[in-house]
Motif scaffolding. Sequence first.
Motif, mmCIF file in Angstrom:
data_model
loop_
_atom_site.group_PDB
_atom_site.id
_atom_site.type_symbol
_atom_site.label_atom_id
_atom_site.label_comp_id
_atom_site.label_asym_id
_atom_site.label_seq_id
_atom_site.Cartn_x
_atom_site.Cartn_y
_atom_site.Cartn_z
ATOM 1 N N GLY A 6 -10.227 3.663 -7.196
ATOM 2 C CA GLY A 6 -9.849 3.113 -7.699
ATOM 3 C C GLY A 6 -8.889 2.034 -7.881
ATOM 4 N N ASP A 7 -9.270 1.210 -6.191
ATOM 5 C CA ASP A 7 -8.871 -0.194 -6.230
ATOM 6 C C ASP A 7 -9.599 -1.065 -7.302
ATOM 7 O OD1 ASP A 7 -6.879 0.757 -4.547
ATOM 8 O OD2 ASP A 7 -7.986 0.559 -3.279
ATOM 9 N N ASP A 56 -11.398 -5.285 -4.915
ATOM 10 C CA ASP A 56 -10.170 -4.451 -4.057
ATOM 11 C C ASP A 56 -9.800 -5.283 -2.805
ATOM 12 O OD1 ASP A 56 -8.941 -1.485 -2.690
ATOM 13 O OD2 ASP A 56 -10.288 -2.697 -0.775
ATOM 14 N N ALA A 57 -8.849 -5.170 -2.851
ATOM 15 C CA ALA A 57 -7.767 -6.226 -1.262
ATOM 16 C C ALA A 57 -7.830 -6.339 -0.579
ATOM 17 C CB ALA A 57 -6.359 -5.553 -1.750
ATOM 18 N N GLN A 58 -7.713 -4.959 0.423
ATOM 19 C CA GLN A 58 -8.789 -4.147 1.798
ATOM 20 C C GLN A 58 -10.256 -4.966 1.490
ATOM 21 O OE1 GLN A 58 -7.548 -0.405 2.109
ATOM 22 N NE2 GLN A 58 -5.923 -0.891 2.886
ATOM 23 N N SER A 102 -14.435 -8.263 4.251
ATOM 24 C CA SER A 102 -14.701 -9.409 4.058
ATOM 25 C C SER A 102 -15.486 -10.092 4.956
ATOM 26 C CB SER A 102 -15.679 -9.519 2.357
ATOM 27 O OG SER A 102 -14.621 -10.584 2.124
ATOM 28 N N LYS A 103 -14.049 -10.697 5.371
ATOM 29 C CA LYS A 103 -13.053 -12.328 5.870
ATOM 30 C C LYS A 103 -13.917 -12.043 7.792
ATOM 31 C CE LYS A 103 -10.479 -13.706 2.069
ATOM 32 N NZ LYS A 103 -9.684 -13.943 1.670
ATOM 33 N N LEU A 110 -15.992 -12.105 0.326
ATOM 34 C CA LEU A 110 -16.209 -11.552 -0.936
ATOM 35 C C LEU A 110 -14.756 -12.132 -1.638
ATOM 36 C CD1 LEU A 110 -17.751 -8.011 -1.043
ATOM 37 C CD2 LEU A 110 -18.873 -9.595 -1.108
ATOM 38 N N PRO A 111 -15.037 -12.561 -3.609
ATOM 39 C CA PRO A 111 -13.882 -13.486 -3.879
ATOM 40 C C PRO A 111 -12.935 -11.805 -4.238
ATOM 41 C CG PRO A 111 -15.709 -12.705 -5.369
ATOM 42 C CD PRO A 111 -15.979 -11.909 -3.905
#
Length: 311
Positions: free
Chosen positions: A171-172, A208-210, A215-216, A228-229
Amino acid sequence: MRNLPALFLLGLAGLVVGCATPLSTMQTAKTLAPGQVQVNGSMGVFVPVGTLASVVDVGIDQGRAAKRAIDEDTPYTLTEEDQQRLLTAGLALVVAPPGVNPELMVRVGLLDGFDVGGRYNGNSLRFDGKVRLAHGGPGPRRSYDLALGVGVSKYLFSGAVMDVLEVVQLGDFSRTDVEIPLYLSAEYGDVFKLYGAPKYVFSHTSLDAQLVDFSKQGKPVTGFDASLPSTVNSHFVGSTVGFAVGYKYVHFYAELTGGYVFCNPHVFGQKRDLGGMTFLPSIGLGFRAPERRPAASADPAAPGTLAPPST
């Protein structure tokens, strides 16, 4: 970073639905009469010509480099530029993979000159409306129409890859498409219809923000920038041309949609060109209910009616 491979797969799965767009039309510019219903089932083949050409071009170049290394008895190594080209080509192929796209569409006329419809293609729901701008023709059995439409698609993010990976909740993710087509068509009786539809489609995907934050964290451990963007936008500009042949309430549709997809997200440390020329040939079968005719008023001269008294 044990979940880094899963991160790559999930991120790419998100980008797949970020830039691939259903493009079929399967309707003419003529709007349905109030209360009239039409059902279409169709099948299209998504062909990302630009992406396939890029993959083939990179493959040919690397094949030549490998052969040259064998002939000269030297090690075959990839330069930084070669690695970036291979990665970009691979990403573009994953984002816009060739494939079959089945669809089911139901339309209904609401007002004179205005109809609405819904479409399902396995991973998205699309709702649209179409309003008549012009209608004319030499007779009731031949007409020329012009209509403007607007559609909104919402993606369901289902699939084996998305279901198996559990890095984030599904859902994110979210993706919304906005499509603006201009329909033109000519209909010749109940047998033959010719139509076209120049269109623009804007797609917006939120990851998804998490997942983006996670990814960073890969570069300090692996040395590879896996960032990732948070959002991916793409734009499609093109047109559909097609025809329908049949009789009265049943018609066979065949069409070709072509255009260019612009998609340039910042993925894995660099801005990538993941767009290109795209084609979607489609065929389908449409069933249209007859128009609802208003009940005829009583005719004084018809049998079984009483004629007014003569004076």
